[in-house]
Design a protein around this motif. Structure first.
Motif, PDB file in Angstrom:
ATOM      1  N   TYR B  33       0.842  -1.197   0.000  1.00  0.00           N
ATOM      2  CA  TYR B  33       0.000   0.000   0.000  1.00  0.00           C
ATOM      3  C   TYR B  33       0.882   1.254   0.000  1.00  0.00           C
ATOM      4  N   TYR B  35       0.527   5.382   0.981  1.00  0.00           N
ATOM      5  CA  TYR B  35      -0.258   6.418   1.640  1.00  0.00           C
ATOM      6  C   TYR B  35       0.539   7.720   1.579  1.00  0.00           C
ATOM      7  N   ILE B  43      -3.111  11.004   7.349  1.00  0.00           N
ATOM      8  CA  ILE B  43      -2.554  10.073   6.371  1.00  0.00           C
ATOM      9  C   ILE B  43      -3.689   9.574   5.479  1.00  0.00           C
ATOM     10  N   PHE B  45      -4.901   7.228   1.976  1.00  0.00           N
ATOM     11  CA  PHE B  45      -4.643   6.110   1.079  1.00  0.00           C
ATOM     12  C   PHE B  45      -4.427   6.585  -0.347  1.00  0.00           C
ATOM     13  N   HIS B  48      -3.279   0.349  -3.702  1.00  0.00           N
ATOM     14  CA  HIS B  48      -3.049  -0.981  -3.146  1.00  0.00           C
ATOM     15  C   HIS B  48      -2.669  -1.942  -4.266  1.00  0.00           C
ATOM     16  N   ASP B  56      -6.550  -1.280  -6.216  1.00  0.00           N
ATOM     17  CA  ASP B  56      -7.333  -0.092  -5.923  1.00  0.00           C
ATOM     18  C   ASP B  56      -6.398   1.098  -6.026  1.00  0.00           C
ATOM     19  N   SER B  58      -7.801   4.268  -6.196  1.00  0.00           N
ATOM     20  CA  SER B  58      -8.788   5.332  -6.064  1.00  0.00           C
ATOM     21  C   SER B  58      -8.246   6.572  -5.361  1.00  0.00           C
ATOM     22  N   PHE B  91       4.203   7.279   2.703  1.00  0.00           N
ATOM     23  CA  PHE B  91       4.402   6.042   3.453  1.00  0.00           C
ATOM     24  C   PHE B  91       4.038   4.835   2.589  1.00  0.00           C
ATOM     25  N   PRO B  98      -5.062  -9.757   2.536  1.00  0.00           N
ATOM     26  CA  PRO B  98      -5.950  -8.586   2.407  1.00  0.00           C
ATOM     27  C   PRO B  98      -6.730  -8.334   3.685  1.00  0.00           C
ATOM     28  N   GLY B  99      -6.775  -7.081   4.076  1.00  0.00           N
ATOM     29  CA  GLY B  99      -7.564  -6.706   5.235  1.00  0.00           C
ATOM     30  C   GLY B  99      -6.876  -6.889   6.563  1.00  0.00           C
ATOM     31  N   GLU B 100      -5.735  -7.533   6.571  1.00  0.00           N
ATOM     32  CA  GLU B 100      -5.027  -7.715   7.832  1.00  0.00           C
ATOM     33  C   GLU B 100      -4.187  -6.486   8.153  1.00  0.00           C
ATOM     34  N   GLN B 102      -1.634  -3.661   8.494  1.00  0.00           N
ATOM     35  CA  GLN B 102      -0.677  -3.078   7.572  1.00  0.00           C
ATOM     36  C   GLN B 102       0.515  -2.554   8.375  1.00  0.00           C
TER      37      GLN B 102
END
Lengths: 111, 113
Positions: B33, B35, B43, B45, B48, B56, B58, B91, B98-100, B102
């Protein structure tokens, strides 16, 4: 719109003076809430993950709690080395790879 | 175990120049990721990757930003041409699934003059 608000922006404590930091959130279905610690010039360092209301996690002098609208980071008998910026981040169910961060609480613990 | 590393730690460039930031994730982490934090803001996003694929993007501000992750290992973020408002701390983070959680690197502090 998903949003995270942390308060206070800054907090000065005397060593040993316990207090709490707040993270309130609005998100379309919370999947997880993360607390990080950030020291000057460094990246965020992971502390805790909370997934459901009522959950609590502890690490040394820190305890994180979660409700349906907010999380608290309780600091018990802080020491000067606890001085840092504490960041809260949330992830939503519909896109759990994107973390939404609050602006942080800058904690200063004086000896 | 080595954490996420980023290079350079600081970069000062002039408006209109190009800068390339590099991120090496924790070994074995497929998720990477990017950021950014601009002055006084939280911070935010940017994008990803899962291995070499963009999942992503976006959060990418505009087409002056290009991120790549060839081979699914390290990633680069190029800003071309840089504008004053691109100044901030970039960063990189990585995660195993996924989803865990970071895990973040130390950041690259970019100043565009």
């Amino acid at each position: 719109e998903d949003q995270v608000t942390q308060s206070p922006e800054a907090l000065r404590l005397q060593e040993g003076e316990s207090s709490s930091l707040n993270c309130s959130y609005t998100v379309s279905g919370l999947r997880g809430l993360f607390w990080y610690r950030q020291d000057p010039g460094k990246g965020p360092e992971f502390l805790f993950t909370l997934y459901s209301a009522g959950e609590e996690k502890e690490k040394e002098r820190l305890k994180a709690t979660l409700t349906k609208k907010e999380s608290f980071l309780h600091i018990t008998a802080p020491k000067p080395e606890d001085s840092a910026t504490y960041l809260c981040a949330v992830q939503a169910m519909d896109n759990f790879n994107k973390f939404y961060f609050g602006s942080g609480t800058k904690l200063n613990v004086k000896p | 175990e080595a954490g996420v590393t980023q290079f350079p730690s600081h970069s000062v460039i002039e408006k209109g120049q190009t800068v390339t930031l590099r991120c090496d994730p924790i070994s074995g982490h497929d998720n990477l990721y990017w950021y950014r934090r601009v002055m006084g803001k939280e911070i935010k996003f940017l994008l990803h990757f899962v291995k070499e694929s963009k999942q992503d993007e976006s959060g990418m501000p505009n087409n002056r930003f290009l991120a790549e992750r060839t081979g699914g290992t390290y990633s680069t973020l190029k800003v071309q041409p840089a504008e004053l408002e691109d100044s901030g701390v970039y960063f990189c983070a990585s995660g195993g699934r996924p989803g865990e959680t970071q895990y973040f690197g130390p950041g690259t502090r970019l100043l565009v003059l």
